[in-house]
Design a protein around this motif. Sequence first.
Motif, PDB file in Angstrom:
ATOM      1  N   SER A 198      -0.301  -4.050 -14.366  1.00  0.00           N
ATOM      2  CA  SER A 198       0.236  -4.204 -15.723  1.00  0.00           C
ATOM      3  C   SER A 198       1.281  -5.306 -15.834  1.00  0.00           C
ATOM      4  N   THR A 199       1.870  -5.675 -14.697  1.00  0.00           N
ATOM      5  CA  THR A 199       2.882  -6.745 -14.707  1.00  0.00           C
ATOM      6  C   THR A 199       2.281  -8.107 -14.390  1.00  0.00           C
ATOM      7  N   GLY A 200       0.968  -8.143 -14.136  1.00  0.00           N
ATOM      8  CA  GLY A 200       0.318  -9.403 -13.809  1.00  0.00           C
ATOM      9  C   GLY A 200       0.295  -9.715 -12.326  1.00  0.00           C
ATOM     10  N   ARG A 201       0.811  -8.793 -11.509  1.00  0.00           N
ATOM     11  CA  ARG A 201       0.823  -9.011 -10.064  1.00  0.00           C
ATOM     12  C   ARG A 201      -0.563  -8.781  -9.479  1.00  0.00           C
ATOM     13  N   ALA A 202      -0.962  -9.638  -8.543  1.00  0.00           N
ATOM     14  CA  ALA A 202      -2.281  -9.542  -7.915  1.00  0.00           C
ATOM     15  C   ALA A 202      -2.356  -8.288  -7.047  1.00  0.00           C
ATOM     16  N   ILE A 203      -3.423  -7.517  -7.235  1.00  0.00           N
ATOM     17  CA  ILE A 203      -3.654  -6.314  -6.430  1.00  0.00           C
ATOM     18  C   ILE A 203      -5.130  -6.232  -6.061  1.00  0.00           C
ATOM     19  N   LYS A 204      -5.450  -5.298  -5.184  1.00  0.00           N
ATOM     20  CA  LYS A 204      -6.834  -4.988  -4.833  1.00  0.00           C
ATOM     21  C   LYS A 204      -7.184  -3.627  -5.435  1.00  0.00           C
ATOM     22  N   GLU A 208     -15.629   0.881  -7.504  1.00  0.00           N
ATOM     23  CA  GLU A 208     -16.270   2.059  -8.089  1.00  0.00           C
ATOM     24  C   GLU A 208     -15.366   2.761  -9.097  1.00  0.00           C
ATOM     25  N   SER A 209     -14.104   2.989  -8.730  1.00  0.00           N
ATOM     26  CA  SER A 209     -13.207   3.770  -9.591  1.00  0.00           C
ATOM     27  C   SER A 209     -12.212   2.917 -10.358  1.00  0.00           C
ATOM     28  N   GLY A 210     -11.964   1.679  -9.888  1.00  0.00           N
ATOM     29  CA  GLY A 210     -10.960   0.829 -10.510  1.00  0.00           C
ATOM     30  C   GLY A 210      -9.544   1.152 -10.081  1.00  0.00           C
ATOM     31  N   HIS A 211      -9.376   2.105  -9.164  1.00  0.00           N
ATOM     32  CA  HIS A 211      -8.041   2.490  -8.715  1.00  0.00           C
ATOM     33  C   HIS A 211      -7.508   1.507  -7.673  1.00  0.00           C
ATOM     34  N   LYS A 212      -6.203   1.368  -7.641  1.00  0.00           N
ATOM     35  CA  LYS A 212      -5.544   0.468  -6.698  1.00  0.00           C
ATOM     36  C   LYS A 212      -5.759   0.950  -5.264  1.00  0.00           C
ATOM     37  N   VAL A 213      -5.937  -0.012  -4.361  1.00  0.00           N
ATOM     38  CA  VAL A 213      -6.088   0.317  -2.935  1.00  0.00           C
ATOM     39  C   VAL A 213      -4.998  -0.391  -2.142  1.00  0.00           C
ATOM     40  N   GLU A 214      -4.723   0.131  -0.959  1.00  0.00           N
ATOM     41  CA  GLU A 214      -3.720  -0.466  -0.081  1.00  0.00           C
ATOM     42  C   GLU A 214      -4.298  -0.610   1.316  1.00  0.00           C
ATOM     43  N   TRP A 215      -3.815  -1.618   2.025  1.00  0.00           N
ATOM     44  CA  TRP A 215      -4.267  -1.817   3.389  1.00  0.00           C
ATOM     45  C   TRP A 215      -3.499  -0.872   4.301  1.00  0.00           C
ATOM     46  N   MET A 216      -4.235  -0.131   5.104  1.00  0.00           N
ATOM     47  CA  MET A 216      -3.615   0.880   5.950  1.00  0.00           C
ATOM     48  C   MET A 216      -4.017   0.659   7.398  1.00  0.00           C
ATOM     49  N   LYS A 217      -3.058   0.743   8.272  1.00  0.00           N
ATOM     50  CA  LYS A 217      -3.323   0.654   9.708  1.00  0.00           C
ATOM     51  C   LYS A 217      -2.578   1.784  10.391  1.00  0.00           C
ATOM     52  N   GLU A 218      -3.326   2.717  10.973  1.00  0.00           N
ATOM     53  CA  GLU A 218      -2.726   3.900  11.596  1.00  0.00           C
ATOM     54  C   GLU A 218      -3.544   4.327  12.801  1.00  0.00           C
ATOM     55  N   ASP A 219      -2.881   5.075  13.674  1.00  0.00           N
ATOM     56  CA  ASP A 219      -3.588   5.742  14.774  1.00  0.00           C
ATOM     57  C   ASP A 219      -3.965   7.123  14.289  1.00  0.00           C
ATOM     58  N   ASN A 220      -5.256   7.332  14.052  1.00  0.00           N
ATOM     59  CA  ASN A 220      -5.755   8.592  13.493  1.00  0.00           C
ATOM     60  C   ASN A 220      -6.891   9.136  14.354  1.00  0.00           C
ATOM     61  N   TYR A 221      -7.341  10.334  13.986  1.00  0.00           N
ATOM     62  CA  TYR A 221      -8.559  10.863  14.581  1.00  0.00           C
ATOM     63  C   TYR A 221      -9.747  10.305  13.807  1.00  0.00           C
ATOM     64  N   MET A 222     -10.775   9.937  14.560  1.00  0.00           N
ATOM     65  CA  MET A 222     -11.985   9.382  13.971  1.00  0.00           C
ATOM     66  C   MET A 222     -13.156  10.342  14.208  1.00  0.00           C
ATOM     67  N   PHE A 223     -14.038  10.446  13.239  1.00  0.00           N
ATOM     68  CA  PHE A 223     -15.258  11.254  13.353  1.00  0.00           C
ATOM     69  C   PHE A 223     -16.429  10.316  13.605  1.00  0.00           C
TER      70      PHE A 223
END
Length: 611
Positions: A198-204, A208-223
């Motif tokens: 809404s402020t004109g700032r570039a986002i990703k 499909e949903s149009g919702h904002k996404v963020e880049w995430m890097k974590e040590d998690n469990y994988m299936f």
Amino acid sequence: MELLHLCLTRNVMVLARISRGCFPKTRLFSCSSYQHSCLEFLRLSERHLCTYKKEAFYYITTPIFYVNAAPHIGHLYSAVTADCLHRYKLMRGFKSKFSTGTDEHGLKIQQAAAVAGKEPQMFCAEVSGMFQQLFQRCSISYTDYIRTTEGRHRRAVEHFWIVLHNKGLLYKGSYEGWYSTQDESFLMPSQVEDSTDSTGRAIKISTESGHKVEWMKEDNYMFRLSAFRSQLQQWLEENPKAVQPYCFHQTVVQWLQEDLPDLSVSRKRSRLQWGIPVPGDPDQTIYVWLDALVNYLTVVGYPEGHSQWWSAAHHVVGKDILKFHAIYWPAFLLAAGLPLPQTIYVHSHWTVGGQKMSKSLGNVVDPVERSERFTVDGIRYFLLRQGVPDSDCDYYDDKIVKLLNSELVGSLGGLLNRCTAPSLNPSQVYPKFCSTCFPRELTRDSTAARATQEDYKMVEALSELPETVAQHFESLQVYKALEAIAGCVRQTNQFIQKHTPWKLDRTDPQDQRWLDTILHISLECLRIYGTLLQPVVPETAEKLLARLGVGPEERDWEMLHFLARHYGRECPFEGRQLGQDKGVLFSRLDRPEANHVKPKKLKKGKRMEQP
């Protein structure tokens, strides 16, 4: 018993094909009386089959709804759809279990509770209560309401996790990629696009949903999701009706043609506290979708004593969560060594003015307010009559008023008023049928007959209607079932209008017999409509059947034999006193004067909605 079931099933299939003219039209099969005999045997065979199925189990679920906001009309549509299937199966003699509930874990809930200044548990309880009140108000006859914050669910999720872990299907790894907090979903690069806020700032955002996404890097469990791609492809190939409608089945098949990377199934506890901790690793929280999907097992008693119900599982889901239910969930089940769902029924969305409902646009339709304005049965009928599973449908208030006034007030209600009016039916009974006025077949010797060829077509349509409705219910094409019923109601009204029973001379015995026959046939039609409409509009159907004097024990699928006297059998309703309630079946609604959004004109090639 199994041999009886097999023989009856084969007879039903063969006779159904005969009745529909699927065999060469020999003189034997084209004979009207023989076809009537086939249809009659078919109905009797189906009744025996229904008795056989009384020990059959059926388990239907809605998605569990996310409690970040109050319920909207789309949530009610999912619930009404599942409720219709549940009620239909009960009518068929099944032991049916129906679950719904709320999904209460995840980062989105944690953030929403913080914004509201409330503890997550209190926040969840308040919003979950709104869903429960809505469903109770709208006659959603669930047998279990599950909340993911319940102890029984936590135990089921922990056990499920341990099973996957012990089979070597979970491993600790580093996950790096796009994550949507709003969707609680990990996304592939192809599912992300550039946008601005809404402020004109570039986002990703998610494509499909149009919702904002963020880049995430974590040590998690994988299936090890990638290990199940070929099994999922085989499942869909061998079960073409596993995902319905077929267009969504094809969508899943296309997804599986691409690479299926392993799935991150936990989050760091430091980021996400509101969830179930990973067993043996309190620094990690189980991924909200793995947590949520297990609810379907929780309801049937997993991990103990669940097999009887779980083998009969069917899911109703919105198209926005298709991937979770048709790829992730089956993969989890395969990994745990559990059967896959019998059917995943998918429906599309409700839009307003051609746009997706959202709080920011101010176009969210409140189902509680609309159920008060248009009645519970009114909103149920509208959603199921207009809801087309494979395409989005546009909502506006004026459309509801037009539909309900046309079909429930004018057509069905008008038919009931005509048939029970004291001027036509002064004794207020289910009149007798005269086979002389309406013989089994019209021949040259039928000199006393008053029926026409069109009347026989109507009788044939009514005789076939239960089977038609059943087929559409089974495939979740409820709108087609209601379309078929509405068409037959119009035929019955035309039947009365054509024969003008109000003009007959009651002092003439022949005219009186014909008047009674017209009313008998029309009341039989109404009885069939009322019985078939029970899963859709239970209160209206109850009022209609009670007015006809049809008892509670006479309203299941076994009683859908139409016009018994026409086929030489006794009619249990003939001569019976009609019910005492002479009120209006469904009250006429006033059209809204303002604040209704009209649908946009469709471009060429776009599918028109139901009228």
